[in-house]
Scaffold this motif. Structure first.
Motif, PDB file in Angstrom:
ATOM      1  N   PHE A 137      -8.517   4.686   1.515  1.00 23.47           N
ATOM      2  CA  PHE A 137      -8.082   4.361   2.880  1.00 23.47           C
ATOM      3  C   PHE A 137      -8.063   2.849   3.099  1.00 23.47           C
ATOM      4  O   PHE A 137      -7.106   2.300   3.631  1.00 23.47           O
ATOM      5  CB  PHE A 137      -9.017   5.031   3.904  1.00 23.47           C
ATOM      6  N   HIS A 138      -9.141   2.186   2.680  1.00 19.09           N
ATOM      7  CA  HIS A 138      -9.227   0.733   2.821  1.00 19.09           C
ATOM      8  C   HIS A 138      -8.763   0.036   1.532  1.00 19.09           C
ATOM      9  O   HIS A 138      -8.830   0.628   0.458  1.00 19.09           O
ATOM     10  CB  HIS A 138     -10.665   0.307   3.132  1.00 19.09           C
ATOM     11  N   PRO A 139      -8.331  -1.213   1.649  1.00 15.21           N
ATOM     12  CA  PRO A 139      -7.989  -1.975   0.439  1.00 15.21           C
ATOM     13  C   PRO A 139      -9.238  -2.305  -0.369  1.00 15.21           C
ATOM     14  O   PRO A 139     -10.345  -2.359   0.169  1.00 15.21           O
ATOM     15  CB  PRO A 139      -7.358  -3.266   0.997  1.00 15.21           C
ATOM     16  N   ASN A 140      -9.048  -2.531  -1.659  1.00 20.66           N
ATOM     17  CA  ASN A 140     -10.111  -3.101  -2.472  1.00 20.66           C
ATOM     18  C   ASN A 140      -9.868  -4.607  -2.570  1.00 20.66           C
ATOM     19  O   ASN A 140      -9.041  -5.158  -1.838  1.00 20.66           O
ATOM     20  CB  ASN A 140     -10.174  -2.429  -3.847  1.00 20.66           C
ATOM     21  N   SER A 141     -10.581  -5.284  -3.460  1.00 20.64           N
ATOM     22  CA  SER A 141     -10.437  -6.747  -3.555  1.00 20.64           C
ATOM     23  C   SER A 141      -8.999  -7.154  -3.890  1.00 20.64           C
ATOM     24  O   SER A 141      -8.485  -8.144  -3.351  1.00 20.64           O
ATOM     25  CB  SER A 141     -11.404  -7.304  -4.601  1.00 20.64           C
ATOM     26  N   TYR A 182      -6.326   0.263  -3.625  1.00 18.72           N
ATOM     27  CA  TYR A 182      -7.182   0.964  -2.661  1.00 18.72           C
ATOM     28  C   TYR A 182      -8.640   1.018  -3.129  1.00 18.72           C
ATOM     29  O   TYR A 182      -8.929   1.086  -4.333  1.00 18.72           O
ATOM     30  CB  TYR A 182      -6.689   2.393  -2.445  1.00 18.72           C
ATOM     31  N   HIS A 183      -9.516   1.002  -2.148  1.00 20.32           N
ATOM     32  CA  HIS A 183     -10.931   1.240  -2.391  1.00 20.32           C
ATOM     33  C   HIS A 183     -11.100   2.709  -2.797  1.00 20.32           C
ATOM     34  O   HIS A 183     -10.172   3.513  -2.690  1.00 20.32           O
ATOM     35  CB  HIS A 183     -11.709   0.930  -1.104  1.00 20.32           C
ATOM     36  N   THR A 184     -12.293   3.079  -3.217  1.00 16.17           N
ATOM     37  CA  THR A 184     -12.527   4.450  -3.667  1.00 16.17           C
ATOM     38  C   THR A 184     -12.409   5.470  -2.538  1.00 16.17           C
ATOM     39  O   THR A 184     -12.330   6.678  -2.796  1.00 16.17           O
ATOM     40  CB  THR A 184     -13.934   4.570  -4.292  1.00 16.17           C
ATOM     41  N   ASP A 185     -12.397   5.013  -1.272  1.00 18.18           N
ATOM     42  CA  ASP A 185     -12.192   5.950  -0.163  1.00 18.18           C
ATOM     43  C   ASP A 185     -10.717   6.263   0.053  1.00 18.18           C
ATOM     44  O   ASP A 185     -10.362   7.091   0.899  1.00 18.18           O
ATOM     45  CB  ASP A 185     -12.811   5.401   1.131  1.00 18.18           C
ATOM     46  N   PHE A 215       0.810  -1.216   0.000  1.00 14.31           N
ATOM     47  CA  PHE A 215       0.000   0.000   0.000  1.00 14.31           C
ATOM     48  C   PHE A 215       0.847   1.272   0.000  1.00 14.31           C
ATOM     49  O   PHE A 215       0.357   2.340   0.370  1.00 14.31           O
ATOM     50  CB  PHE A 215      -0.943  -0.029   1.206  1.00 14.31           C
ATOM     51  N   ASP A 216       2.106   1.151  -0.418  1.00 10.40           N
ATOM     52  CA  ASP A 216       2.985   2.321  -0.512  1.00 10.40           C
ATOM     53  C   ASP A 216       2.551   3.257  -1.631  1.00 10.40           C
ATOM     54  O   ASP A 216       2.888   4.437  -1.641  1.00 10.40           O
ATOM     55  CB  ASP A 216       4.434   1.878  -0.758  1.00 10.40           C
ATOM     56  N   THR A 217       1.820   2.712  -2.582  1.00  3.99           N
ATOM     57  CA  THR A 217       1.345   3.487  -3.718  1.00  3.99           C
ATOM     58  C   THR A 217       0.055   2.871  -4.226  1.00  3.99           C
ATOM     59  O   THR A 217      -0.250   1.708  -3.919  1.00  3.99           O
ATOM     60  CB  THR A 217       2.387   3.501  -4.854  1.00  3.99           C
ATOM     61  N   ASN A 218      -0.703   3.625  -4.977  1.00  5.02           N
ATOM     62  CA  ASN A 218      -1.914   3.078  -5.590  1.00  5.02           C
ATOM     63  C   ASN A 218      -1.712   2.832  -7.074  1.00  5.02           C
ATOM     64  O   ASN A 218      -2.682   2.714  -7.836  1.00  5.02           O
ATOM     65  CB  ASN A 218      -3.102   4.019  -5.378  1.00  5.02           C
ATOM     66  N   ALA A 219      -0.464   2.733  -7.489  1.00  4.48           N
ATOM     67  CA  ALA A 219      -0.158   2.486  -8.905  1.00  4.48           C
ATOM     68  C   ALA A 219      -0.776   1.162  -9.366  1.00  4.48           C
ATOM     69  O   ALA A 219      -1.163   1.021 -10.529  1.00  4.48           O
ATOM     70  CB  ALA A 219       1.352   2.466  -9.115  1.00  4.48           C
ATOM     71  N   ASN A 220      -0.865   0.200  -8.447  1.00  4.11           N
ATOM     72  CA  ASN A 220      -1.454  -1.102  -8.788  1.00  4.11           C
ATOM     73  C   ASN A 220      -2.946  -1.182  -8.469  1.00  4.11           C
ATOM     74  O   ASN A 220      -3.539  -2.257  -8.505  1.00  4.11           O
ATOM     75  CB  ASN A 220      -0.724  -2.219  -8.036  1.00  4.11           C
TER      76      ASN A 220
END
Length: 269
Positions: free
Chosen positions: A236-240, A231-234, A223-228
């Protein structure tokens, strides 16, 4: 007459070929018999695993758009593929927004005693909301001191949580999952908050090392980046996808801690 003579010659011939040295067996002596120790493998009998989730929104699975119960639902599915596992019963006691002091209070009240007592594996995510409480309070004046004070309280709570679990269940495997820094999504710069996260994770890891049946699970790298797009749309939380990566880290850490044989898909307890 010729037949009798012929038979007699054969008997004489065979007698001459027989080794004259005869070895009699002494049946009065007992020979020592050695037995090799046989250990029944864990996979010999079909097993039902009791999997218990504790803590906050990460164990609750908040943000999982596929509705597969976050990392813990995926962990259940994975364990069902292991040798000798007939079923995995999941009991998830986690709640969004829960802090370490709140979890400890519930445990002291005995709310989770039954689930803990029967658990083979317990997973815990806690600490993120402890941090966020400090962030919200000190939002316009963020300094290290409040976080250090908060860390001391968090450590004290976590140690008591572990002690309470062990009073109820002495042998269950406990998975202490680390926390991550969601602020890296909005900034790539190194900041003091990253150092704070590392200190809190070091504390969780230290607590895990104090228990031979506990294992620390680092997840921050995912979770160092959202390049992959983890993250969920918030944001803050992970997505699937993020929860899938968390599950992968859990399996890898369980293997490193000696609790499973990942390659042969076997539980070692």
């Amino acid at each position: 007459m010729k037949y009798v003579l012929y038979l007699f010659c054969i008997i004489i011939f065979l007698t001459g070929c027989t080794n004259k040295e005869q070895f009699a067996t002494d049946f009065t002596k007992k020979e020592a018999i050695s037995f090799e120790e046989y250990v029944i493998p864990y996979t010999f009998f079909p097993r039902t695993i009791q999997l218990v989730g504790m803590g906050d929104s990460l164990t609750k699975g908040v943000g999982d758009e596929l509705k597969r119960d976050g990392y813990i639902g995926r962990l259940k599915t994975e364990l069902l593929q292991y040798k000798g596992i007939e079923d995995v019963i999941l009991t998830n006691t986690a709640l969004r927004g829960r802090r370490s002091d709140q979890l400890l209070k519930l445990m002291n009240n005995g709310d989770f005693d039954y689930a803990i007592r029967n658990a083979d594996i317990i997973t815990i995510t806690i600490g993120g909301n402890d941090l966020m409480k400090i962030v919200k309070k000190e939002l316009f004046n963020l300094k290290v001191e409040p976080f250090q004070k908060g860390l001391n309280a968090f450590e004290n709570n976590y140690v008591k949580i572990m002690k309470k679990i062990r009073e109820i269940n002495s042998n269950g495997k406990i998975l202490l999952i680390g926390i991550y820094n969601p602020l890296t999504v909005v900034s790539n710069e190194e900041n003091e908050f990253e150092t704070i996260i590392e200190e809190w994770n070091s504390t969780i890891e230290m607590i895990a090392k104090e228990d031979k049946n506990a294992c620390y699970i680092p997840i921050g790298k995912h979770f160092d980046t959202n390049a992959n797009l983890v993250y969920h749309t918030d944001f803050f939380h992970p997505n699937s996808k993020g929860y899938q990566l968390m599950k992968d880290s859990i399996i890898s850490s369980l293997n490193n801690c000696g609790f499973i044989d990942e390659q042969n898909r076997e539980l070692l307890f």
